[in-house]
Design a protein around this motif. Structure first.
Motif, PDB file in Angstrom:
ATOM      1  N   GLN A  53      -0.636 -12.537  30.165  1.00 17.76           N
ATOM      2  CA  GLN A  53      -0.490 -13.722  29.322  1.00 17.76           C
ATOM      3  C   GLN A  53      -1.455 -13.600  28.147  1.00 17.76           C
ATOM      4  OE1 GLN A  53      -1.568 -16.360  32.499  1.00 17.76           O
ATOM      5  NE2 GLN A  53       0.530 -17.128  32.676  1.00 17.76           N
ATOM      6  N   SER A  54      -0.986 -13.956  26.970  1.00 15.63           N
ATOM      7  CA  SER A  54      -1.790 -13.922  25.758  1.00 15.63           C
ATOM      8  C   SER A  54      -1.815 -15.318  25.142  1.00 15.63           C
ATOM      9  CB  SER A  54      -1.172 -12.948  24.760  1.00 15.63           C
ATOM     10  OG  SER A  54       0.110 -13.425  24.359  1.00 15.63           O
ATOM     11  N   ALA A  55      -2.580 -15.469  24.086  1.00  9.67           N
ATOM     12  CA  ALA A  55      -2.589 -16.744  23.370  1.00  9.67           C
ATOM     13  C   ALA A  55      -1.205 -17.027  22.787  1.00  9.67           C
ATOM     14  CB  ALA A  55      -3.644 -16.724  22.267  1.00  9.67           C
ATOM     15  N   GLU A  56      -0.553 -15.995  22.298  1.00  5.06           N
ATOM     16  CA  GLU A  56       0.808 -16.166  21.778  1.00  5.06           C
ATOM     17  C   GLU A  56       1.743 -16.689  22.865  1.00  5.06           C
ATOM     18  OE1 GLU A  56       4.635 -13.541  20.326  1.00  5.06           O
ATOM     19  OE2 GLU A  56       2.684 -12.554  20.420  1.00  5.06           O
ATOM     20  N   ALA A  57       1.679 -16.083  24.044  1.00  5.11           N
ATOM     21  CA  ALA A  57       2.527 -16.505  25.163  1.00  5.11           C
ATOM     22  C   ALA A  57       2.201 -17.934  25.578  1.00  5.11           C
ATOM     23  CB  ALA A  57       2.359 -15.558  26.343  1.00  5.11           C
ATOM     24  N   ALA A  58       0.920 -18.292  25.552  1.00  2.76           N
ATOM     25  CA  ALA A  58       0.517 -19.652  25.914  1.00  2.76           C
ATOM     26  C   ALA A  58       1.092 -20.661  24.939  1.00  2.76           C
ATOM     27  CB  ALA A  58      -1.008 -19.752  25.960  1.00  2.76           C
ATOM     28  N   ALA A  59       1.081 -20.327  23.659  1.00  4.66           N
ATOM     29  CA  ALA A  59       1.647 -21.225  22.652  1.00  4.66           C
ATOM     30  C   ALA A  59       3.160 -21.374  22.858  1.00  4.66           C
ATOM     31  CB  ALA A  59       1.348 -20.718  21.250  1.00  4.66           C
ATOM     32  N   ARG A  60       3.839 -20.266  23.117  1.00  2.00           N
ATOM     33  CA  ARG A  60       5.296 -20.339  23.345  1.00  2.00           C
ATOM     34  C   ARG A  60       5.606 -21.175  24.591  1.00  2.00           C
ATOM     35  NH1 ARG A  60       7.494 -17.428  19.538  1.00  2.00           N
ATOM     36  NH2 ARG A  60       6.515 -15.490  18.904  1.00  2.00           N
ATOM     37  N   TYR A  61       4.851 -20.964  25.652  1.00  2.48           N
ATOM     38  CA  TYR A  61       5.064 -21.723  26.883  1.00  2.48           C
ATOM     39  C   TYR A  61       4.882 -23.218  26.630  1.00  2.48           C
ATOM     40  CZ  TYR A  61       4.693 -23.281  31.694  1.00  2.48           C
ATOM     41  OH  TYR A  61       4.883 -23.950  32.885  1.00  2.48           O
ATOM     42  N   GLY A  62       3.925 -23.563  25.770  1.00  2.00           N
ATOM     43  CA  GLY A  62       3.687 -24.964  25.442  1.00  2.00           C
ATOM     44  C   GLY A  62       4.695 -25.543  24.467  1.00  2.00           C
TER      45      GLY A  62
END
Length: 74
Positions: A53-62
């Motif tokens: 998980q990356s910051a990019e993935a966290a933003a997409r998940y949110g």
């Protein structure tokens, strides 16, 4: 408060027990200004935890697609 911690030399790449960095937390919450502040202070947007998980993935998940695209462009 975060700005004070950054100015005081807090580790912007600190990894929590859940393997998340401050950048991941900010991204998951859609905090675009904080994302930019953390990156300017040296936060690594390429970091991934053991679950990839990356910051990019966290933003997409949110649900913050524009923020995720911004992080991906860095």
């Amino acid at each position: 408060m975060a700005d004070l911690l950054i100015e005081a030399g807090a580790d912007v790449n600190h990894v929590s027990e859940q393997e998340w960095t401050p950048l991941m937390e900010a991204a998951a919450s859609g905090e675009a200004e904080m994302v930019d502040r953390l990156i300017a202070a040296g936060a690594d947007p390429r970091f991934t935890n053991s679950k990839e998980q990356s910051a990019e993935a966290a933003a997409r998940y949110g649900g913050f697609e524009a923020l995720a695209n911004h992080i991906a462009s860095l």
